[in-house]
Design an enzyme around this catalytic site. Structure first.
Site, mmCIF file in Angstrom:
data_model
loop_
_atom_site.group_PDB
_atom_site.id
_atom_site.type_symbol
_atom_site.label_atom_id
_atom_site.label_comp_id
_atom_site.label_asym_id
_atom_site.label_seq_id
_atom_site.Cartn_x
_atom_site.Cartn_y
_atom_site.Cartn_z
ATOM 1 N N GLU A 1 -68.875 24.921 -28.061
ATOM 2 C CA GLU A 1 -67.946 24.738 -26.937
ATOM 3 C C GLU A 1 -66.874 25.829 -26.926
ATOM 4 O OE1 GLU A 1 -64.934 21.354 -25.052
ATOM 5 O OE2 GLU A 1 -65.577 21.208 -27.147
ATOM 6 N N ASP B 1 -62.275 32.943 -34.522
ATOM 7 C CA ASP B 1 -61.046 33.734 -34.516
ATOM 8 C C ASP B 1 -59.807 32.884 -34.246
ATOM 9 O OD1 ASP B 1 -62.203 36.186 -35.091
ATOM 10 O OD2 ASP B 1 -62.542 36.679 -32.984
ATOM 11 N N SER C 1 -57.276 42.386 -13.587
ATOM 12 C CA SER C 1 -58.313 41.446 -13.156
ATOM 13 C C SER C 1 -58.936 40.707 -14.348
ATOM 14 C CB SER C 1 -59.398 42.179 -12.362
ATOM 15 O OG SER C 1 -59.991 43.198 -13.135
ATOM 16 N N THR D 1 -56.130 46.530 -17.084
ATOM 17 C CA THR D 1 -56.810 46.086 -15.872
ATOM 18 C C THR D 1 -56.493 44.610 -15.677
ATOM 19 O OG1 THR D 1 -58.606 47.634 -16.351
ATOM 20 C CG2 THR D 1 -59.033 45.953 -14.693
ATOM 21 N N LYS E 1 -68.136 41.478 -29.454
ATOM 22 C CA LYS E 1 -68.067 40.018 -29.457
ATOM 23 C C LYS E 1 -68.637 39.394 -28.183
ATOM 24 C CE LYS E 1 -64.235 39.809 -32.703
ATOM 25 N NZ LYS E 1 -62.877 39.314 -33.006
ATOM 26 N N THR F 1 -67.583 42.068 -34.995
ATOM 27 C CA THR F 1 -66.215 42.457 -34.704
ATOM 28 C C THR F 1 -66.204 43.425 -33.522
ATOM 29 O OG1 THR F 1 -64.155 43.247 -35.705
ATOM 30 C CG2 THR F 1 -66.202 44.332 -36.420
#
Length: 270
Positions: free
Chosen positions: A77, A102, A154, A152, A65, A61
């Site tokens: 995948e 998740d 980006s 952020t 991750k 967690t």
């Protein structure tokens, strides 16, 4: 008895040991599942020690991750797309397999609560490993648009480019959020420290939905804030937690447990 763990920081709030213990009882699996706090500079070392001690697999967690993904030499995948993993399997030949469960956990919990994503405008707050693991299944549910917002920009832009071929997706910085959305999902860890992400309250449409990937023994600050701003339903991440845990359990043990019974039990104990 096969050994499994969950690693995180913080970790004391984790219900994963209880969930997997319930799954094991349901399905007659001989496993022991515990939690372990990893310091920010010892995660990889902790995993290596667990493998050496005979561990069969682990969940991961926040905030590990992406680092878990980087540990693996075989990835699914969906983990490859997410560049993050919440489930590691340790094979006898030394292979570390990585997967992320998740996304199915989140989408199935939304659907179970009557939230149909098709045609919706969705705001995903945060662009870390928790966010990257859910973008593909969210887009496959055919929303009208998905906006990823991050302090952020980006990092959000990189995710929007990586998943762009799955649907209508764009990136924004927190201070660029000037619209309202049908569904707002908080993928940041702010609720763990009783804080809010730095986003404006106008992100919520009236009668919108809100989802916090964090959960606790009382409504998270994000859930409370969403209700204060007129949402119809705000959910914490408990249902997602049970759903992703069931996917992990299936990967490890090849058997599917009953989710609803475990969600109800956890709700009663929180």
């Amino acid at each position: 008895m096969d050994q499994y763990k969950v690693y995180g920081n913080p970790i004391k709030q984790s219900k994963s040991p209880l969930i997997h213990t319930e799954f094991a009882k349901q399905t007659d699996q001989a496993i022991e599942y515990t939690s372990q706090l990893s310091e920010l500079d010892t995660f990889e070392q902790d995993i290596a020690h667990f493998i050496k001690a005979g561990g069969k697999g682990c969940n991961v967690t926040m905030p590990f991750k992406e680092r878990a993904f980087n540990l693996a030499n075989k990835v699914s995948e969906r983990a490859q797309l997410a560049q993050a993993a919440n489930t590691l399997s340790f094979l006898e030949d030394g292979t570390i397999e990585a997967d992320t469960t998740d996304g199915p956990g989140l989408v199935n919990d939304l659907l179970a609560n009557g939230i149909c994503l098709k045609g919706m405008s969705i705001l995903l707050v945060g662009a870390g490993g928790a966010a990257s693991g859910v973008i593909q299944p969210l887009l496959q549910s055919q929303p009208r648009m998905l906006v990823i917002a991050n302090r952020t920009v980006s990092k959000a832009t990189e995710l929007a480019q990586r998943f762009g071929h799955f649907g209508n997706i764009e990136a924004k910085a927190f201070n660029e959020l000037d619209e309202s959305y049908d569904l707002v999902i908080n993928s940041t860890s702010t609720s763990l420290t009783n804080e809010l992400p730095a986003v404006p309250s106008k992100i919520f449409k009236q009668n919108a939905y809100a989802y916090d990937m964090v959960y606790g023994d009382k409504p998270t600050l994000f859930v409370e804030w969403a209700y204060q701003n007129g949402v119809k339903l705000a959910l914490d991440g408990l249902g997602m937690l049970v759903g992703q845990a069931a996917e992990s359990f299936y990967i490890w043990r090849n058997v599917k447990p009953d989710l609803l019974a475990v969600v109800e039990k956890l709700r009663g104990e929180l």
